[in-house]
Design an enzyme around this catalytic site. Structure first.
Site, PDB file in Angstrom:
ATOM      1  N   ASP A  18       1.013  -0.962  -0.423  1.00  0.00           N
ATOM      2  CA  ASP A  18       0.119   0.065   0.432  1.00  0.00           C
ATOM      3  C   ASP A  18       0.424   1.361  -0.147  1.00  0.00           C
ATOM      4  OD1 ASP A  18      -2.122  -1.979   0.161  1.00  0.00           O
ATOM      5  OD2 ASP A  18      -2.384  -1.013   2.102  1.00  0.00           O
ATOM      6  N   LYS A  45      -6.199  -7.479   0.506  1.00  0.00           N
ATOM      7  CA  LYS A  45      -7.120  -7.753   1.306  1.00  0.00           C
ATOM      8  C   LYS A  45      -7.024  -8.960   1.983  1.00  0.00           C
ATOM      9  CE  LYS A  45     -11.427  -6.880   1.239  1.00  0.00           C
ATOM     10  NZ  LYS A  45     -12.216  -5.804   1.985  1.00  0.00           N
ATOM     11  N   GLY A 227     -20.471  -0.108   8.924  1.00  0.00           N
ATOM     12  CA  GLY A 227     -19.794   1.058   9.239  1.00  0.00           C
ATOM     13  C   GLY A 227     -19.551   1.376  10.595  1.00  0.00           C
ATOM     14  N   GLY A 230     -21.779  -0.296  13.203  1.00  0.00           N
ATOM     15  CA  GLY A 230     -22.056  -1.899  13.973  1.00  0.00           C
ATOM     16  C   GLY A 230     -21.852  -3.459  12.466  1.00  0.00           C
ATOM     17  N   ASP A 252      -8.204   6.354  10.739  1.00  0.00           N
ATOM     18  CA  ASP A 252      -7.928   5.793   9.538  1.00  0.00           C
ATOM     19  C   ASP A 252      -8.861   4.724   9.141  1.00  0.00           C
ATOM     20  OD1 ASP A 252      -7.299   4.836   7.128  1.00  0.00           O
ATOM     21  OD2 ASP A 252      -4.992   5.045   7.656  1.00  0.00           O
ATOM     22  N   GLY A 257     -12.612  -3.245   7.809  1.00  0.00           N
ATOM     23  CA  GLY A 257     -13.159  -4.472   6.927  1.00  0.00           C
ATOM     24  C   GLY A 257     -12.517  -6.106   7.400  1.00  0.00           C
ATOM     25  N   ASP A 258     -11.040  -5.482   6.908  1.00  0.00           N
ATOM     26  CA  ASP A 258     -10.498  -6.520   6.844  1.00  0.00           C
ATOM     27  C   ASP A 258     -10.489  -7.417   8.976  1.00  0.00           C
ATOM     28  OD1 ASP A 258     -10.150  -6.872   3.808  1.00  0.00           O
ATOM     29  OD2 ASP A 258      -8.806  -5.120   3.889  1.00  0.00           O
ATOM     30  N   ARG A 291      -6.397   3.773  14.557  1.00  0.00           N
ATOM     31  CA  ARG A 291      -4.459   3.767  14.202  1.00  0.00           C
ATOM     32  C   ARG A 291      -4.124   3.916  12.406  1.00  0.00           C
ATOM     33  NH1 ARG A 291      -3.105  -1.700  17.486  1.00  0.00           N
ATOM     34  NH2 ARG A 291      -3.984  -1.233  19.469  1.00  0.00           N
TER      35      ARG A 291
END
Length: 310
Positions: A18, A45, A227, A230, A252, A257-258, A291
């Site tokens: 990334d 992912k 999101g 929940g 951030d 999701g990961d 984080r």
């Protein structure tokens, strides 16, 4: 192999480095915009989920391909440091994957362009080579950044072996209807759920309707991340909404999701029931968004368990 002999999590997915830029907005075509920050680190992912699951206490095997280059070296170092076992092929014909990530420096929202690189060449034959790895695992996880036919083959192998299957339909793209029937858990976010069902899960009730549509397609459970609202675990016998819990200021959302799926899968593999596993995944994600970065933001099992006790 009996269910009691199975252990850990096998994850199929891509690795990409990334390259993240922080700025107030995306530039227009032809425009150069001053950024406010820059970070380079491991992503993809599948790799993010593998790091999250390993740091969350799971015994993880990560299946992918990387190039014989410096970015590939970053991947090997990342998995070793997280404690995930790399079931990885290194090839000459393609470079290791990479991703451009824009993060809004005011609210943490992101936009991503990803190139799968070497892991984009994953094929059903590659999954057949890892048949024993998948069959020995308690949980198998895949997404759609690598080719769909590879994901399908992985799910077929896992189902035949009695391994729990978790399918993350991301990025949202076309896939065979068989995938629904092979999914013990289909785990889309709000956008993906809307694209798959035509129902935007803006409220919990709407999420339940989208969940019903996913069950009607053949999935055993719908696990819809919402999101800030929940997550919803929805099946034929129960529908449980778990509100999001704040672990601090959201800076951030990249990889949230990961983080959830990694924590959820690790918890499932350790024998937690699905609701408690979803709660564990939510805590994992709740910490990660405080984080910077994707893989770098994934919390340890001790951090997750401490947060759950608060």
């Amino acid at each position: 192999m009996t269910d009691t002999q199975k252990s850990g999590v096998a994850i199929l997915g891509i690795f990409a480095v990334d390259v993240t830029f922080l700025a107030p907005r995306l530039p227009a075509i032809g425009e150069t915009l001053a950024g406010s920050g820059f970070v380079m680190g491991p992503g993809g992912k599948g790799s993010n989920q593998a790091v999250a699951a390993a740091r969350a206490g799971g015994d993880v095997r990560f299946i992918t391909k990387i190039g014989k280059d410096a970015f590939g070296d970053i991947g090997l170092k990342t998995w070793a440091e997280a404690g995930a076992t790399a079931r990885v092929q290194r090839i000459d014909s393609h470079p290791t994957g990479s991703a451009f990530i824009f993060v809004n420096d005011a609210n943490g929202q992101n936009a991503i362009i990803v190139y799968a690189g070497a892991s984009g060449t994953l094929s059903p034959a590659d999954l057949d080579m890892e048949k024993e790895t998948i069959a020995a695992s308690k949980v198998f996880v895949t997404q759609l950044e690598q080719p769909v036919d590879a994901a399908l083959r992985g799910l077929q192998i896992a189902r035949a072996a009695g391994t729990i299957t978790v399918f993350n339909p991301a990025p949202a793209t076309a896939f065979p209807d068989e995938v629904y029937r092979l999914s013990d858990y289909i785990a889309p976010n709000e956008t993906e759920a809307a694209m798959l069902t035509g129902i935007a899960p803006g409220t919990v009730d709407d999420a339940r309707k989208a969940g019903d549509a996913l069950l009607a397609k053949g999935a055993k459970n719908a696990l819809i991340t919402l999101g800030g609202n929940g997550v919803l675990l929805h099946n034929a016998t129960q529908s449980v909404h778990l509100p999001a819990r704040a672990a601090g200021e959201v800076i951030d959302t990249t990889g949230a999701g990961d983080a959830f799926l990694g924590g959820f899968s690790a918890a499932l593999s350790k024998g937690l029931d699905p609701v408690e596993a979803a709660r564990y995944g939510s805590a994992t994600a709740g910490i990660s968004v405080t984080r910077r970065g994707a893989a770098a933001s994934m919390p340890t099992a001790a951090e997750i368990e401490a947060f759950l006790r608060t």
